[in-house]
Each structure stands twice: as C-alpha cells, then as structure tokens.
Design an enzyme around this catalytic site. Structure first.
Site, PDB file in Angstrom:
ATOM      1  N   LEU A  76       1.053  -1.514   0.183  1.00 54.21           N
ATOM      2  CA  LEU A  76       0.041   0.547  -0.076  1.00 54.21           C
ATOM      3  C   LEU A  76       1.229   1.677   0.242  1.00 54.21           C
ATOM      4  O   LEU A  76       1.572   1.125   0.864  1.00 54.21           O
ATOM      5  CB  LEU A  76      -1.003   0.213   1.176  1.00 54.21           C
ATOM      6  CG  LEU A  76      -2.152  -1.020   1.084  1.00 54.21           C
ATOM      7  CD1 LEU A  76      -2.788  -0.997   2.958  1.00 54.21           C
ATOM      8  CD2 LEU A  76      -2.511  -0.990  -0.238  1.00 54.21           C
ATOM      9  N   ASP A  77       0.545   1.990  -0.349  1.00 56.26           N
ATOM     10  CA  ASP A  77       1.206   3.551  -0.899  1.00 56.26           C
ATOM     11  C   ASP A  77       1.557   4.194   1.116  1.00 56.26           C
ATOM     12  O   ASP A  77       0.876   3.498   1.853  1.00 56.26           O
ATOM     13  CB  ASP A  77       0.044   4.868  -1.323  1.00 56.26           C
ATOM     14  CG  ASP A  77       0.507   4.580  -2.876  1.00 56.26           C
ATOM     15  OD1 ASP A  77       0.963   3.264  -3.565  1.00 56.26           O
ATOM     16  OD2 ASP A  77      -0.609   4.759  -3.470  1.00 56.26           O
ATOM     17  N   LYS A  78       2.134   4.642   1.464  1.00 56.14           N
ATOM     18  CA  LYS A  78       2.520   4.940   2.263  1.00 56.14           C
ATOM     19  C   LYS A  78       1.593   5.907   2.880  1.00 56.14           C
ATOM     20  O   LYS A  78       0.944   4.997   3.869  1.00 56.14           O
ATOM     21  CB  LYS A  78       3.678   6.205   2.343  1.00 56.14           C
ATOM     22  CG  LYS A  78       4.053   7.009   3.806  1.00 56.14           C
ATOM     23  CD  LYS A  78       4.973   7.432   3.522  1.00 56.14           C
ATOM     24  CE  LYS A  78       5.259   8.668   5.038  1.00 56.14           C
ATOM     25  NZ  LYS A  78       6.763   9.102   5.357  1.00 56.14           N
ATOM     26  N   THR A  80      -1.826   6.279   1.681  1.00 56.31           N
ATOM     27  CA  THR A  80      -2.888   4.631   2.596  1.00 56.31           C
ATOM     28  C   THR A  80      -3.132   3.589   3.390  1.00 56.31           C
ATOM     29  O   THR A  80      -1.743   2.665   3.296  1.00 56.31           O
ATOM     30  CB  THR A  80      -2.980   3.947   1.068  1.00 56.31           C
ATOM     31  OG1 THR A  80      -2.597   4.775  -0.348  1.00 56.31           O
ATOM     32  CG2 THR A  80      -4.563   2.900   0.663  1.00 56.31           C
ATOM     33  N   ARG A 175      -5.609   6.471  -7.670  1.00 55.57           N
ATOM     34  CA  ARG A 175      -4.921   8.010  -7.237  1.00 55.57           C
ATOM     35  C   ARG A 175      -4.944   8.515  -8.814  1.00 55.57           C
ATOM     36  O   ARG A 175      -4.993   9.623  -9.058  1.00 55.57           O
ATOM     37  CB  ARG A 175      -3.797   7.862  -6.604  1.00 55.57           C
ATOM     38  CG  ARG A 175      -3.491   7.745  -5.331  1.00 55.57           C
ATOM     39  CD  ARG A 175      -2.549   7.459  -4.910  1.00 55.57           C
ATOM     40  NE  ARG A 175      -1.779   9.002  -4.316  1.00 55.57           N
ATOM     41  CZ  ARG A 175      -0.016   8.658  -4.037  1.00 55.57           C
ATOM     42  NH1 ARG A 175      -0.291   8.172  -3.514  1.00 55.57           N
ATOM     43  NH2 ARG A 175       0.173  10.094  -3.734  1.00 55.57           N
TER      44      ARG A 175
END
Length: 234
Positions: A76-78, A80, A175
């Site tokens: 997961l993105d930082k 998110t 995104r």
C-alpha cells in the site's frame, strides 16, 4: 478440504505492533490494518518505520536468532491505510503472489468534486516516467493495463465518497485514474490539489478476499472506513 491450521491468538492491545493492528494470524499468513503514514517496505530514506520491519520484529518475539520472518505479498502507498497481507513462509508467499490478481480488492476513497458518472469502470494503460510519476498512455506497448470499478456512495458540495473495486493492482492506479477524471483523491499531494486542511490521503483498503495458501479456503477481511472520511463528506 483440510481445515485451516490453528489460528494464533491475537496479541493484546498492549502488545500490538505500533502502527498496525493485527486482524488475523496463523502459521501461514498475517493480516494487518496499516495506518496512514507508514511505509509497507523500506525506502532509501527510511529502513525501520515500515510495516515489514515492525512485523519482522514482532514474529521474532525479541530473539535475534529466531528464523521467523514475514514475506511481502503486495504494498500500500505510505499514505494509504487499510488491509495488508504478509506471508510467514516462502511457500505461502509464492502461492499468494501467483494468485494475487485473482483476489477481490475493495477500497474506499473521498475524492474532490463530483463524478459525472455515478457508477462505472475506468480503464487505461499506465506508464511511469523518470521521476516515478504514473500517468495513462494510449499505446498498450508503453503501459500496463489498469481497470478500476467505482460507485459513488455519498456526495457533498466539495467531496464524494466512493466505493472502489480494484480489478488490477498497478502502482498508484486509483490515484491516477481519479485524478484523470478530474476528481483527485482528497489529500493527494502528488496527483491532486494541495488542499488546505486535509489531514491525510483519503484512500483506504477496506475489504480483501483471498484464498488461504494452505487450505485454498476463501477468506474475507475487512477494515472499517476511517471516521475522518465521514467527517470530510459531511
């Protein structure tokens, strides 16, 4: 079908790894709810404040000689939050990685503005430039196919709350897709607007259905939508 190996008892609140909530753990997998702001794995700038480092330390139970470890399946993105699955054996890792695209992945997001179509599917080919910014291209040879399903749940004057079904799992897919629709995810400093007063990226991995690597049994995990999302949409 074999029964799932004995589930490990959840650690008490006191012993929960910082930045993560363990939702499920057995001898093969560990499923956590990650907070926004925590990396999944190490970067050039940060080695220790990551879900991988924290869980590796957790499974070793304080023993440097322990051979226990975790294996990264997805990221997961930082910024998110939400569901992350780690394997605890190499065999489980290979199974989950091979099957990952077939698993059901659902997200919740708050986006800027209002979508023209209240329900639909966004598709494109995603490419990445030299500064690691992802964008859509028309040429299939220059990008990876990405497919995002969505449904608007609630709207306010400024924001929309959206349920998202991730058919493919490309880097920054959600995104980029909503940014290119003119409705960037709220709080997105890379693809969106630097809105004053937005505390975090309003993107959350909310529901995940996988097959267990040992039994092949379908398992569904859920992480409640952050209350902050509901505050934004009021």
């Amino acid at each position: 079908m074999e029964e799932i190996k004995k589930k490990t008892k959840k650690p008490s609140t006191k012993h929960q790894p910082k930045g993560l909530t363990i939702l499920y753990e057995d001898q093969d997998i560990i499923v956590v709810n990650k907070i926004s702001g925590l990396l999944t794995m190490a970067s050039a700038r940060e080695r220790e404040k990551t879900a991988y480092f924290i869980l590796t330390k957790y499974v070793k139970k304080g023993s440097l000689k322990s051979k226990n470890r975790v294996f990264i399946i997805h990221r997961l993105d930082k910024d998110t939050s939400g569901l992350l699955v780690f394997a605890k054996t190499e065999k489980a890792k290979f199974f989950l990685q091979d099957e990952w695209q077939s698993f059901s992945k659902k997200y919740v997001a708050v986006v800027e503005g209002k979508m023209r179509e209240k329900e639909g599917i966004i598709t494109s080919y995603l490419a990445e430039n030299s500064i690691h910014r992802v964008f859509s291209v028309r040429n299939a040879d220059k990008g990876k196919f990405a497919k995002t399903g969505y449904k608007v749940i609630k709207e306010s004057e400024r924001f929309s709350l959206i349920d998202i079904h991730l058919f493919t799992g490309r880097k920054n897919q959600i995104r980029v897709h909503f940014y290119e629709q003119g409705c960037p995810v709220a709080g997105d400093k890379v693809y969106g607007e630097k809105s004053v007063g937005i505390k975090r990226l309003a993107l959350h991995s909310a529901k995940l259905t996988i097959r267990h690597p040992h039994t092949n049994k379908e398992m569904t995990f859920e992480a409640s939508t952050p209350s902050y999302f509901k505050q934004l949409i009021k």
